[in-house]
Design an enzyme around this catalytic site. Structure first.
Site, PDB file in Angstrom:
ATOM      1  N   CYS A 107      20.294  74.465  36.365  1.00 27.99           N
ATOM      2  CA  CYS A 107      18.852  74.681  36.472  1.00 27.99           C
ATOM      3  C   CYS A 107      18.280  73.910  37.651  1.00 27.99           C
ATOM      4  O   CYS A 107      17.518  74.457  38.459  1.00 27.99           O
ATOM      5  CB  CYS A 107      18.160  74.262  35.177  1.00 27.99           C
ATOM      6  SG  CYS A 107      16.366  74.476  35.208  1.00 27.99           S
ATOM      7  N   CYS A 206      17.489  73.080  26.545  1.00 23.66           N
ATOM      8  CA  CYS A 206      16.128  73.557  26.274  1.00 23.66           C
ATOM      9  C   CYS A 206      16.104  74.933  25.627  1.00 23.66           C
ATOM     10  O   CYS A 206      15.215  75.231  24.838  1.00 23.66           O
ATOM     11  CB  CYS A 206      15.296  73.551  27.553  1.00 23.66           C
ATOM     12  SG  CYS A 206      15.792  74.753  28.809  1.00 23.66           S
TER      13      CYS A 206
END
Length: 383
Positions: A107, A206
């Site tokens: 990410c 997440c």
């Protein structure tokens, strides 16, 4: 416009990013807060009693409330499509290829910084800032931006940032790199950030709030559980010792959950996705000494022209060990450790340090056991 410039601060609603935003405002920066929605809780599966993590409504409201109280604007942006297209797809594909991915590094490298910089340009922000425990500075002699460990070695996050290119580091600010975690919690209390001062750190992926990646893969890939169940557990010599639930649901070094009664502790030592076979063996079989990394990013030097000693880490929170590193090709790093390391895992990152500075890093693609005596001796220089 502040004389220090305008900075876009990524605010997750946690204590670190909240202190980052308020600290920069106190230091005279013109702060703009931004919270990025990376995933849709309703489609993530797992726990259903309460939203958790950086994308929950509660976290977004915490970030917005802090921005309003301290007098700077705050925006929420939806990056679910760009996040999902890269991070979640690669996360899934890596497990299906028998490797163990690190989605946070994926990410940061491919999504978060690019997304932040695009929004920074739209909002006329010169810089972006995050709550990572790391440090960045410009080295005039090299004319390069250097990434270094944070002061708090227990919280250092430079491992997760090795993939940031020079143009991203040039616009990045990490205010927390000079502080310890207790300092930050005290600072939050001093700033009156009561909503987040005692908020616990989040360690979940997440988009997998229940931390059950096997369940996530089954939900995401239709028919996966049925397709891969019933594969063989084998020993190094090929002897079948049991059946497993499917190769994507195991990782190198795993001991628990194997349900094998072999009279000794065994660990996952190799995963073969082509045959749906998992090799198990004693802890000694996990020991490897060399690796090949690809998709590399060199930070301190533009190229490693010669073999050189370094300090190599092979996973987050790894204490690291002395090694010898050399660049075999434009996108290939070779690393030989002074001593064998436990469970070097394809799909994870190797990050190389020169003192506290990040020399560079890459994604581990291959591991090996042999290293010649000369290279081992050279690596021993920093062991």
């Amino acid at each position: 416009m502040s004389s220090k410039g305008r900075v876009l601060v990524a605010m997750s609603g946690g204590v670190d990013s909240s202190v980052t935003a308020v600290l920069l405002a106190e230091q005279g920066y013109d702060v703009v807060g931004i919270t990025m929605k990376t995933w849709d809780y309703s489609t993530s599966g797992g726990r259903s009693d309460k939203e958790v993590g950086c994308c929950s409504l509660e976290s977004m409201n915490d970030a917005r409330a802090i921005a309003l109280r301290h007098g700077f604007p705050h925006f929420i942006v939806d990056i679910r499509e760009e996040f999902g297209d890269w991070v979640i797809e690669r996360f899934t594909n890596e497990y299906l290829a028998g490797r163990t991915p690190n989605p946070c590094v994926l990410c940061n490298t491919h999504i978060k910084w690019a997304a932040l910089l695009r929004r920074a340009d739209d909002l006329d922000c010169e810089y972006i800032a995050t709550g990572h425990y790391a440090r960045v500075r410009h080295d005039d002699a090299r004319d390069r931006y250097l990434l270094s460990r944070g002061l708090d070695r227990n919280k250092d996050q430079s491992y997760a940032l090795w993939g940031l290119p020079q143009e991203h580091l040039a616009r990045s600010i990490f205010p927390l790199g000079e502080y310890t975690k207790p300092d930050i919690r005290q600072m939050a209390a001093d700033f009156g950030l009561d909503r987040v001062a005692d908020k616990p750190d989040s360690y979940e992926i997440c988009f997998i709030p229940d931390n059950d990646y096997g369940r996530f893969l089954k939900d995401r890939v239709d028919g996966l559980a049925e397709e891969v169940s019933g594969g063989d557990f084998v020993l190094k010599d090929g002897t079948v010792v049991g059946q497993h639930d499917g190769y994507p649901f195991y990782t190198i070094g795993q001991r628990r959950g194997l349900d094998l009664a072999l009279g000794e502790r065994v660990y996952v030592t190799h995963i073969d996705p082509d045959t749906n076979t998992i090799t198990v063996g004693p802890k000694e079989d996990l020991m490897q000494q060399t690796l090949t990394a690809r998709e590399i990013n060199l930070v301190k030097e533009p190229r490693l022209t010669d073999e050189r000693p370094a300090w190599g880490t092979i996973r987050y929170n790894d204490a690291g060990a002395g090694c010898l590193v050399w660049q075999e090709d434009d996108d290939v790093l070779k690393v030989a450790f002074a001593e064998p390391r436990r469970a070097i895992t394809a799909g994870q990152s190797v990050v190389l340090y020169d003192g506290d500075d990040v020399l560079g890093g890459g994604w581990i693609h291959e591991v090996g056991t042999a290293v010649d005596d000369e290279k081992a001796a050279a690596a021993q220089a920093v062991a």
